[in-house]
Every structure is written in structure tokens, then in C-alpha cells.
Design a protein around this motif. Structure first.
Motif, short mmCIF file in Angstrom:
data_model
loop_
_atom_site.label_atom_id
_atom_site.label_comp_id
_atom_site.label_asym_id
_atom_site.label_seq_id
_atom_site.Cartn_x
_atom_site.Cartn_y
_atom_site.Cartn_z
N ARG A 52 4.15 -7.11 9.87
CA ARG A 52 5.31 -7.66 9.20
C ARG A 52 5.67 -6.86 7.93
O ARG A 52 6.83 -6.66 7.64
CB ARG A 52 4.99 -9.12 8.82
N HIS A 53 4.64 -6.43 7.20
CA HIS A 53 4.91 -5.83 5.89
C HIS A 53 4.98 -4.31 5.84
O HIS A 53 5.59 -3.75 4.94
CB HIS A 53 3.86 -6.31 4.88
N LEU A 54 4.31 -3.65 6.79
CA LEU A 54 4.19 -2.19 6.69
C LEU A 54 5.55 -1.46 6.60
O LEU A 54 5.73 -0.63 5.70
CB LEU A 54 3.35 -1.65 7.86
N PRO A 55 6.53 -1.78 7.48
CA PRO A 55 7.80 -1.02 7.41
C PRO A 55 8.49 -1.17 6.06
O PRO A 55 8.93 -0.17 5.48
CB PRO A 55 8.64 -1.64 8.53
N ALA A 76 -0.85 10.05 6.64
CA ALA A 76 -2.30 9.78 6.71
C ALA A 76 -2.53 8.30 6.94
O ALA A 76 -1.71 7.46 6.54
CB ALA A 76 -2.97 10.21 5.41
N ALA A 77 -3.65 7.97 7.58
CA ALA A 77 -3.98 6.56 7.80
C ALA A 77 -5.48 6.39 7.92
O ALA A 77 -6.20 7.33 8.24
CB ALA A 77 -3.31 6.04 9.07
N THR A 78 -5.93 5.17 7.65
CA THR A 78 -7.34 4.83 7.85
C THR A 78 -7.58 4.64 9.34
O THR A 78 -6.89 3.86 9.99
CB THR A 78 -7.66 3.52 7.11
N MET A 88 -5.31 -0.76 14.02
CA MET A 88 -4.37 -0.25 15.00
C MET A 88 -2.94 -0.22 14.45
O MET A 88 -2.21 0.73 14.69
CB MET A 88 -4.42 -1.15 16.24
N VAL A 89 -2.58 -1.23 13.68
CA VAL A 89 -1.21 -1.29 13.14
C VAL A 89 -0.94 -0.06 12.27
O VAL A 89 0.05 0.65 12.45
CB VAL A 89 -1.00 -2.58 12.32
N GLY A 90 -1.85 0.23 11.33
CA GLY A 90 -1.64 1.34 10.41
C GLY A 90 -1.72 2.69 11.10
O GLY A 90 -0.89 3.58 10.86
N LEU A 91 -2.73 2.86 11.96
CA LEU A 91 -2.92 4.16 12.59
C LEU A 91 -1.78 4.48 13.55
O LEU A 91 -1.24 5.59 13.56
CB LEU A 91 -4.28 4.22 13.32
N LYS A 92 -1.39 3.49 14.35
CA LYS A 92 -0.32 3.76 15.34
C LYS A 92 1.03 3.96 14.64
O LYS A 92 1.85 4.76 15.07
CB LYS A 92 -0.25 2.64 16.38
N ALA A 93 1.26 3.24 13.55
CA ALA A 93 2.50 3.45 12.79
C ALA A 93 2.52 4.88 12.24
O ALA A 93 3.54 5.58 12.31
CB ALA A 93 2.61 2.43 11.66
N PRO A 104 1.68 16.61 10.99
CA PRO A 104 0.34 16.17 11.39
C PRO A 104 0.03 14.75 10.93
O PRO A 104 0.53 14.31 9.89
CB PRO A 104 -0.59 17.18 10.70
N CYS A 105 -0.80 14.06 11.71
CA CYS A 105 -1.29 12.74 11.31
C CYS A 105 -2.76 12.92 10.92
O CYS A 105 -3.59 13.33 11.73
CB CYS A 105 -1.16 11.74 12.45
#
Ligand code: KG4
Ligand code: ZN
Length: 351
Positions: A52-55, A76-78, A88-93, A104-105
Motif C-alpha cells: 500500500r505504501h511503497l509507491p 537497491a533492495a533488501t 517480496m514486495v520490496g525486492l520485486k518492486a 541494475p538491481c
């Protein structure tokens, strides 16, 4: 490098913009109030809140940093460890955005980000990894308690970890037994300030001189449970609750400080660092400072705003590792909910 970083491993949704080793913008949206009703983090709710909040947080930090998405050179993501759906939410976003921008990610280990956060100084918050000296690091978060010997950026070896409950878990669980709200660490910290730390003698596990460098806090939790079973009326009296908080905190802090100083001395390391949520604890910060002063050791603590989970530490480490050639883009990397930091051990770092 200009990069956007996401952190969603547990119950804080955080996004940061990093430019050439400096935190340009960093926002953290905590879900603590949502989970407090349940007495702990509810994984499914955490993931939904991140979604809900990430975008909107990403749009917010980019606006604050005056950076257009096309200016980003990496995302970058954890990757782990943490709650699977939350990660999953952060990495896939991050992977989706990196794909769209053809950048690059960069995937970061959550504890490695905590590990190097004491080498960030400010304001404005800036990576001071150039100043990094060999040191003994104490990582104390909600789910982990670790001693790590660090010899350089990305060169470290886990020398001790928790056999059962982590220090943060011990704060949270004993607070729950006392009828205090979640998360218990900050509440115990506050109440302990007005209590007597010598009112109750709780166990100091694995403190003997010949004990391993691991930690165990479940016995302390059980001791508190027995104390309250024998004196159930204790939770009704605020003065007694404050005394119990002070005594619990004193036991946890003594174990953490004694074992950290001893491990540093054994390895001839002259610098100590502490990071992770529990390193916000005022008694721990005070006792570590005093212990280091008494033993002629230097102490570096993570800036308070970087102690608990945040994307700034993720982005700063991602950029530094990428610049050092130690981290490249991993377009299809999957989450690692149980990724042990020890898997990244560099042999010899402990010597
Ligand atoms: O590093 P963190 O934000 O999240 C994890 O990666 O786990 O750490 C959260 C933990 C919780 O257990 C919380 O109770 C504890 O840090 N904590 C504290 C304090 N502030 C946060 N524990 C003791 N004293 C504090 N002031
Ligand atoms: Zn953490």
C-alpha cells in the motif's frame, strides 16, 4: 551514483535516495501501531502495508530529492533475511523498476546493512566507509543478536550469534509478560529509567569467562515468567513494573556489553560498533561507552535514525559495495528469508 533503495524486511516501509555516498532523502513509515493490537508483527498485514505504501513513498522521496526516475543509476533492495512476503514486495518492486529503467538491481543483506551503519555520520547523513577500521561489531535487532569481526568493507566474520531468543525478542517478550505494549524495547527503556536495576536478580546467561561468544536470552524470559507466576500482583503496581523493567534491562545490557568487550579484547580489536534496533537503548549506549572508556577502546554507534530499519543504510551499502566491485546487478534474484550473515564470512576476518 544516484540510486533509489527499498527496505521492507519487517514492519517498516522505507525508501531512500542516495547520491554519491550521501542520503538525499529517507522516509520510514512504521507499522508499529497496526501490529501493536496483535502484540507482535502479523506477516500478512505487514506485506499488505508495504504494498500500500511503497509507491507513494517512492514518489515522495524522489520529489524531496528532486530526482527524476530516469536519473537513477541503480535500484537497491533488501533481499533478506526477513518476513518472506514483506521482502517480496520490496525486492520485486525494485526489480520491476530496475527493468523498466534498464538499470541494475542491487540486492543487499539486511544485517550487512545494519553492520556498516555505524560508519555513517552526519548531518547530512554520509557514508564514512573510508574511515572504517578493523572492529568488533554488535548487531542487536528484533530477531538477531550477533558479534561480528570486521576487517574492511565486505570483509567480516560472524563469531557469535543467538542460540535462542535475540536481545530485541527478549525485550519484546518480557514486556508482553508485563502487560506492556509492542514493541517492548522502547517501553522498557523508558520505564527502566525510573526503576531500580538491583531490585530483581535475573540470570546473566553465558557470561562466564570460558563461555562461547554466543548469546542465549530465553532463560531470562523464563525467569521473568516465573517471577510473575509467583507474584502476579506485580504487574498492577507501576513502581514494581519499573523495577522489573530496570532489572530486565540491566541483565540484557550486562550480557551484551561484557561479551562484546571481551570478544574485542580477545581479538586485539580496538574499535567497537553497535547497530540494529536495540542499539537505540539508552542504557546499552551508556554502558558500552563506559566499558570502552575503561578499556581504552573506541566506540562508534549507528546514528539513532539509522538504528532501526531504514532504506538509507541499504542504499549506502549497495552503492559502496557496487563501487568496490563487490556487488553487481542481479535481475532475477529471489528473496532469502533465512539468509545467514555467516554465509558471507570472509575467512580470516576474525583474526
Ligand atoms: O533492527 P530493528 O528495527 O528490526 C529488526 O531488524 O528486527 O529492531 C527492532 C527491535 C525490537 O525488538 C525493538 O523492541 C527493539 O529493536 N528496540 C529497542 C529499543 N528501540 C527498539 N530495544 C531496547 N531499547 C530501545 N530503546
Ligand atoms: Zn533490522
Amino acid at each position: 551514483m544516484i540510486l533509489l533503495a527499498f527496505e521492507t524486511s519487517c514492519d517498516e516501509t522505507s525508501v531512500a535516495v542516495i547520491r554519491h555516498g550521501e542520503v538525499v532523502a529517507n522516509v520510514v513509515s512504521s507499522q508499529v501501531r497496526l501490529h501493536a493490537d496483535y502484540g507482535g508483527v502479523v506477516p500478512e498485514l505487514a506485506a499488505r502495508e508495504h504494498l500500500r505504501h511503497l509507491p507513494q513513498l517512492a514518489r515522495l522521496v524522489l520529489r524531496e530529492a528532486r530526482v527524476e526516475p530516469r536519473e537513477l543509476e541503480a535500484v537497491a533492495a533488501t533481499r533478506g533475511p526477513g518476513l518472506p512476503n514483506a521482502l517480496m514486495v520490496g525486492l520485486k518492486a525494485a526489480q520491476g523498476l530496475a527493468f523498466a529503467l534498464e538499470r541494475p538491481c542491487l540486492c543487499v543483506h539486511h544485517h550487512e546493512a545494519h553492520l556498516y551503519s555505524p560508519w555513517v555520520a552526519g548531518p547530512p547523513l554520509r557514508a564514512a566507509f573510508d574511515a572504517l577500521e578493523p572492529h568488533l561489531a554488535l548487531i542487536v535487532s528484533g530477531g538477531h543478536t550477533m558479534l561480528v569481526a570486521v576487517h574492511g568493507l565486505g570483509r567480516h566474520e560472524v563469531i557469535g550469534s543467538t542460540l535462542d531468543d535475540a536481545a530485541g525478542e527478549c525485550f519484546d517478550k518480557t514486556a508482553k509478560l508485563l502487560g506492556l505494549p509492542y514493541p517492548g524495547g522502547p517501553v522498557i527503556d523508558r520505564l527502566a529509567a525510573e526503576g531500580n536495576p538491583r531490585s530483581h536478580q535475573f540470570p546473566r546467561p553465558l557470561l562466564g569467562g570460558h563461555e562461547p561468544e554466543d548469546f542465549s536470552f530465553s532463560g531470562l524470559k523464563t525467569a521473568v515468567r516465573y517471577e510473575l507466576r509467583d507474584h502476579p500482583q506485580a504487574v498492577e503496581n507501576l513502581a514494581t513494573v519499573k523495577d522489573l523493567c530496570a532489572s530486565i534491562q540491566a541483565a540484557i545490557v550486562e550480557v551484551l556489553v561484557t561479551k562484546t568487550l571481551r570478544a574485542a579484547r580477545r581479538r586485539g580489536l580496538r574499535v567497537i560498533t553497535a547497530s540494529g534496533g536495540v542499539s537505540c537503548n539508552r542504557a546499552l549506549r551508556r554502558e558500552l561507552a563506559e566499558g570502552c572508556r575503561n578499556h581504552g577502546l573506541a566506540l562508534r554507534l549507528a546514528p539513532p535514525e539509522l538504528c532501526t530499519d531504514n532504506a538509507a543504510m541499504v542504499g549506502l551499502l549497495a552503492e559502496a559495495l557496487a563501487n568496490a566491485g563487490q556487488l553487481g546487478g542481479e535481475a532475477d534474484a529471489d528473496i532469502r528469508p533465512n539468509w545467514p550473515l555467516a554465509e558471507k564470512n570472509t575467512p580470516g576476518a576474525a583474526r
